[in-house]
Design a protein around this motif. Structure first.
Motif, PDB file in Angstrom:
ATOM      1  N   ALA A 239      52.914   5.861  -0.212  1.00  0.00           N
ATOM      2  CA  ALA A 239      53.533   4.821   0.613  1.00  0.00           C
ATOM      3  C   ALA A 239      54.970   4.578   0.170  1.00  0.00           C
ATOM      4  O   ALA A 239      55.249   4.468  -1.031  1.00  0.00           O
ATOM      5  CB  ALA A 239      52.732   3.520   0.518  1.00  0.00           C
TER       6      ALA A 239
ATOM      7  N   PHE B 241      49.298   1.219  -1.249  1.00  0.00           N
ATOM      8  CA  PHE B 241      48.573   2.458  -0.956  1.00  0.00           C
ATOM      9  C   PHE B 241      47.134   2.301  -1.438  1.00  0.00           C
ATOM     10  O   PHE B 241      46.720   2.841  -2.461  1.00  0.00           O
ATOM     11  CB  PHE B 241      49.271   3.637  -1.626  1.00  0.00           C
ATOM     12  CG  PHE B 241      48.650   4.989  -1.341  1.00  0.00           C
ATOM     13  CD1 PHE B 241      48.014   5.253  -0.135  1.00  0.00           C
ATOM     14  CD2 PHE B 241      48.728   5.995  -2.281  1.00  0.00           C
ATOM     15  CE1 PHE B 241      47.455   6.494   0.124  1.00  0.00           C
ATOM     16  CE2 PHE B 241      48.170   7.242  -2.045  1.00  0.00           C
ATOM     17  CZ  PHE B 241      47.534   7.494  -0.842  1.00  0.00           C
TER      18      PHE B 241
ATOM     19  N   ARG C 124      52.674   7.051   4.276  1.00  0.00           N
ATOM     20  CA  ARG C 124      52.681   5.739   4.919  1.00  0.00           C
ATOM     21  C   ARG C 124      54.022   5.024   4.718  1.00  0.00           C
ATOM     22  O   ARG C 124      54.695   5.234   3.713  1.00  0.00           O
ATOM     23  CB  ARG C 124      51.579   4.855   4.336  1.00  0.00           C
ATOM     24  CG  ARG C 124      50.186   5.425   4.407  1.00  0.00           C
ATOM     25  CD  ARG C 124      49.191   4.444   3.777  1.00  0.00           C
ATOM     26  NE  ARG C 124      47.858   5.019   3.617  1.00  0.00           N
ATOM     27  CZ  ARG C 124      46.836   4.368   3.084  1.00  0.00           C
ATOM     28  NH1 ARG C 124      47.000   3.114   2.660  1.00  0.00           N
ATOM     29  NH2 ARG C 124      45.655   4.946   2.973  1.00  0.00           N
ATOM     30  N   THR C 125      54.370   4.164   5.685  1.00  0.00           N
ATOM     31  CA  THR C 125      55.515   3.275   5.532  1.00  0.00           C
ATOM     32  C   THR C 125      55.006   1.843   5.540  1.00  0.00           C
ATOM     33  O   THR C 125      54.344   1.412   6.485  1.00  0.00           O
ATOM     34  CB  THR C 125      56.546   3.459   6.658  1.00  0.00           C
ATOM     35  OG1 THR C 125      57.044   4.801   6.634  1.00  0.00           O
ATOM     36  CG2 THR C 125      57.722   2.505   6.464  1.00  0.00           C
ATOM     37  N   SER C 126      55.297   1.113   4.472  1.00  0.00           N
ATOM     38  CA  SER C 126      54.847  -0.264   4.319  1.00  0.00           C
ATOM     39  C   SER C 126      56.032  -1.208   4.463  1.00  0.00           C
ATOM     40  O   SER C 126      57.101  -0.960   3.884  1.00  0.00           O
ATOM     41  CB  SER C 126      54.198  -0.445   2.943  1.00  0.00           C
ATOM     42  OG  SER C 126      53.828  -1.784   2.711  1.00  0.00           O
TER      43      SER C 126
ATOM     44  N   ALA D  29      56.142  -0.651  -2.546  1.00  0.00           N
ATOM     45  CA  ALA D  29      55.190  -0.143  -1.551  1.00  0.00           C
ATOM     46  C   ALA D  29      54.038   0.627  -2.165  1.00  0.00           C
ATOM     47  O   ALA D  29      52.959   0.718  -1.562  1.00  0.00           O
ATOM     48  CB  ALA D  29      55.928   0.738  -0.539  1.00  0.00           C
TER      49      ALA D  29
END
Length: 299
Positions: free
Chosen positions: A64, A120, A89-91, A116
């Motif tokens: 992430a 995850f 992923r992008t948080s 971030a």
């Protein structure tokens, strides 16, 4: 060896590394003037993914990044290095950041703010499938422990080899140890895992079937439950920065094992990767290409 590049999945952290270089590391409470400053993508997971891709693996990164400018830069570096980021992923919020101080002898001190990476948590069906379809899964401990365990169990169920680089040092649950095929640790991490005040290789082998102990300039030590036990010397090079040497080693080790090399030979080749890395300052930018590794290995 495999006729096509081994499929490596790295489930781990991604950070932006803020690196300050100085004559020496400051003492607590002390301010010193530095020589230079470098900002480069890092994090043990991203570093090992880039290391594996540059060493010749077909590498996918699970992790992430934040929604900030650092996240954009981290993803761009991964992509430029040949790492598949389709499942990254992008948080919303900040990316992980590491503040690193390096002295002129190449020694360093590091403080990590996970950002971030702490989001995850768990694995999606798509992430689980990617692991099951790979040759080698590589994990570290800069992401939530539940995610490392889920990834390890997905590897076990899919017949994928699992390498755990148990850094930073923390307690390893029995269910995670049961899923580890190869443990990569330094001396501090090894003692933390066994709870011993001295290095205890038999104690480690009671927990996992294969162990690689990294010893910096002294090389590596490989041992397994089949009775193999060998010290493998380091390659001698001029040291500029040791920051990502362990990540270069571990990423290359995953590729070599995925190619079907005997593990003793894989460790020797990984030693060459670590040595090639320390000749440059920085993290991901210092990770060597396959040609760099081979140049040392076959010299």
């Amino acid at each position: 060896m495999a006729s096509s590049p081994p499929r490596i999945v790295v489930a781990g952290s991604a950070n932006m590394d803020l690196v300050g270089l100085a004559e020496r590391l400051p003492l607590p409470g002390e301010t010193i003037l530095g020589d230079d400053f470098v900002m480069t993508p890092g994090g043990k997971g991203a570093n090992q993914a880039i290391a594996a891709a540059r060493a010749g693996g077909a590498c996918t990164m699970l992790g992430a990044i934040g929604s900030d400018a650092f996240g954009v830069t981290i993803k761009a570096r991964l992509n430029a290095s040949g790492v598949d980021t389709e499942c990254l992923r992008t948080s919303y919020g900040s990316s992980g950041v590491a503040v690193i101080m390096v002295d002129r002898a190449g020694e360093n001190s590091i403080m990590v703010s996970p950002g971030a990476n702490s989001t995850f948590a768990g694995l999606s069906a798509a992430e689980t499938a990617v692991i099951a379809e790979s040759d080698v899964l590589l994990c570290q401990q800069e992401i939530p422990g539940e995610t490392v365990l889920a990834a390890a169990q997905a590897a076990r169920e899919g017949g994928t080899r699992m390498i755990l680089n148990a850094a930073p040092a923390r307690e390893l649950p029995p269910e995670l140890l049961e899923a580890v095929d190869l443990l990569v640790v330094n001396e501090v991490e090894a003692m933390a895992i066994t709870g011993s005040e001295r290095l205890d290789m038999p104690g480690l082998l009671a927990l996992v079937p294969r162990v690689v102990l990294t010893m910096g300039g002294s090389g590596s030590w490989y041992a397994d439950r089949d009775g193999r036990d060998e010290r493998i010397p380091a390659f001698r090079v001029a040291v500029a920065d040791t920051t990502a040497a362990g990540d270069a080693f571990t990423g290359a080790l995953a590729v070599a094992w995925g190619e079907g090399r005997d593990l003793l030979d894989a460790v020797r080749w990984a030693n060459a990767a670590g040595a090639a890395c320390v000749r440059k300052v920085g993290a991901s930018n210092s990770l060597p290409s396959r040609a760099d590794i081979d140049a040392l290995y076959y010299a």
